[in-house]
Enzyme design. Structure first.
Site, mmCIF file in Angstrom:
data_model
loop_
_atom_site.group_PDB
_atom_site.id
_atom_site.type_symbol
_atom_site.label_atom_id
_atom_site.label_comp_id
_atom_site.label_asym_id
_atom_site.label_seq_id
_atom_site.Cartn_x
_atom_site.Cartn_y
_atom_site.Cartn_z
ATOM 1 N N ALA A 251 0.812 -1.228 0.000
ATOM 2 C CA ALA A 251 0.000 0.000 0.000
ATOM 3 C C ALA A 251 0.838 1.268 0.000
ATOM 4 C CB ALA A 251 -0.939 0.003 1.203
ATOM 5 N N ALA A 252 2.113 1.171 -0.360
ATOM 6 C CA ALA A 252 2.983 2.348 -0.267
ATOM 7 C C ALA A 252 2.510 3.480 -1.177
ATOM 8 C CB ALA A 252 4.414 1.961 -0.603
ATOM 9 N N GLY A 253 2.172 3.155 -2.429
ATOM 10 C CA GLY A 253 1.719 4.189 -3.348
ATOM 11 C C GLY A 253 0.422 4.825 -2.897
ATOM 12 N N ASP A 254 -0.500 4.009 -2.400
ATOM 13 C CA ASP A 254 -1.770 4.547 -1.919
ATOM 14 C C ASP A 254 -1.559 5.425 -0.689
ATOM 15 O OD1 ASP A 254 -3.129 3.144 -3.897
ATOM 16 O OD2 ASP A 254 -3.458 1.400 -2.614
#
Length: 306
Positions: A251-254
């Site tokens: 979930a890093a990009g989110d």
């Protein structure tokens, strides 16, 4: 209280398995574990913004199944405004099948389910939610007509409009760019949108400049451990990534998108918003899962950059 960030997008239940390595085509391997975790790019970004200090509303569609109930309850537990979450009778909620290897790399297969049921009329029905916002976020896990309508409506309302073009398989509709303030792709998404292979800071800048030529106002290319690159017609700024030990990058990009949006909605300038988002994203990769990995405001404020 009215939401200052509105997320129009997807909600999925993530089925996450961990393996030593990712399987090759046609290969069967054994997984080490299986977890059921709330996710979906839209929901993840909504949770990130909510945990990082702003009021958030979520616009989307859920199934009438058990996953739909769990996903709604999860949003409510984060104090997210869910009045614009429509339950589709006899619908099956979205699911993501995620494999994470020992190096924290992942592959993801998304089954849209009721995310495909989100139509422009759903956005129109809750126009007052958009009117009250400062920032509106979209991704590409719901129908393109719905995304296009939301972007245009956000521009009409003079909101800060953010598009995270994920997943991206090709160029965006050319007319969208005039409605978007920030396009935030990762390397592969920037490549898909621009046609420029992104494998360095220089090629990331080339891809971003191509998107600006197509009409984008500003582009932020997220580059994982290489940080983030902000490109506008006036300037180019590289932001180095905080150093952390990665466990799961799911979930890093989110987290970056939600945190950046929360920071803008709270009044930070864009450079400070990028730095804030980088810390949040860095903290997220030190924990497993999608939404469980997303940090809270005190975590980000207490982080000391090495």
């Amino acid at each position: 209280m009215q939401a200052s960030v509105v997320v129009v997008g997807s909600l999925n239940m993530d089925l996450v398995t961990r393996t030593e390595r990712l399987p090759r085509p046609g290969e069967t391997i054994f997984g080490q574990s299986l977890d059921t975790v709330p996710g979906g790019k839209g929901a993840n970004q909504a949770v990130a913004a909510a945990r990082l200090g702003v009021q958030v509303a979520m616009v989307g569609c859920l199934g009438s199944d058990a996953y739909g109930t769990q996903l709604r309850e999860g949003m409510l537990a984060e104090h997210i405004d869910c009045r614009a979450l429509r339950t589709v009778p006899e619908g099956v909620s979205g699911v993501a099948l995620i494999v994470v290897d020992a190096n924290s790399q992942n592959t993801i297969v998304v089954v849209p389910g009721t995310n495909a049921c989100l139509v422009p009329q759903d956005i129109q029905a809750f126009d007052e939610v958009l009117q009250a916002a400062r920032v509106i976020i979209c991704q590409l896990e719901v129908p393109m007509d719905t995304v296009g309508y939301t972007l245009r409506r956000g521009r009409e309302l003079d909101k800060t409009v953010i598009l995270n073009p994920a997943p991206a398989s090709g160029p965006l509709p050319a007319q969208w760019y005039a409605a978007i303030d920030y396009v935030i792709p990762n390397e592969s998404e920037a490549w898909a949108l621009s046609g420029v292979a992104v494998n360095s800071l220089e090629t990331a800048e080339d891809a971003a400049r191509r998107l600006i030529e197509l009409g984008a106002r500003k582009v932020i290319v997220t580059l994982g451990a290489q940080g983030a690159l902000l490109v506008s017609p006036q300037r180019v700024v590289h932001f180095a990534a905080p150093r952390v030990e990665a466990v799961d990058a799911t979930a890093a990009g989110d987290t970056f998108v939600g945190a950046f949006s929360a920071a803008l909605a709270a009044g930070k300038d864009e450079d400070d918003a990028v730095r804030f988002a980088q810390i949040a994203a860095a903290l997220s990769v030190t924990r497993e899962g999608a939404q469980p990995s997303i940090p809270r405001l005190n975590d980000v404020q207490g982080f000391v950059i090495p």
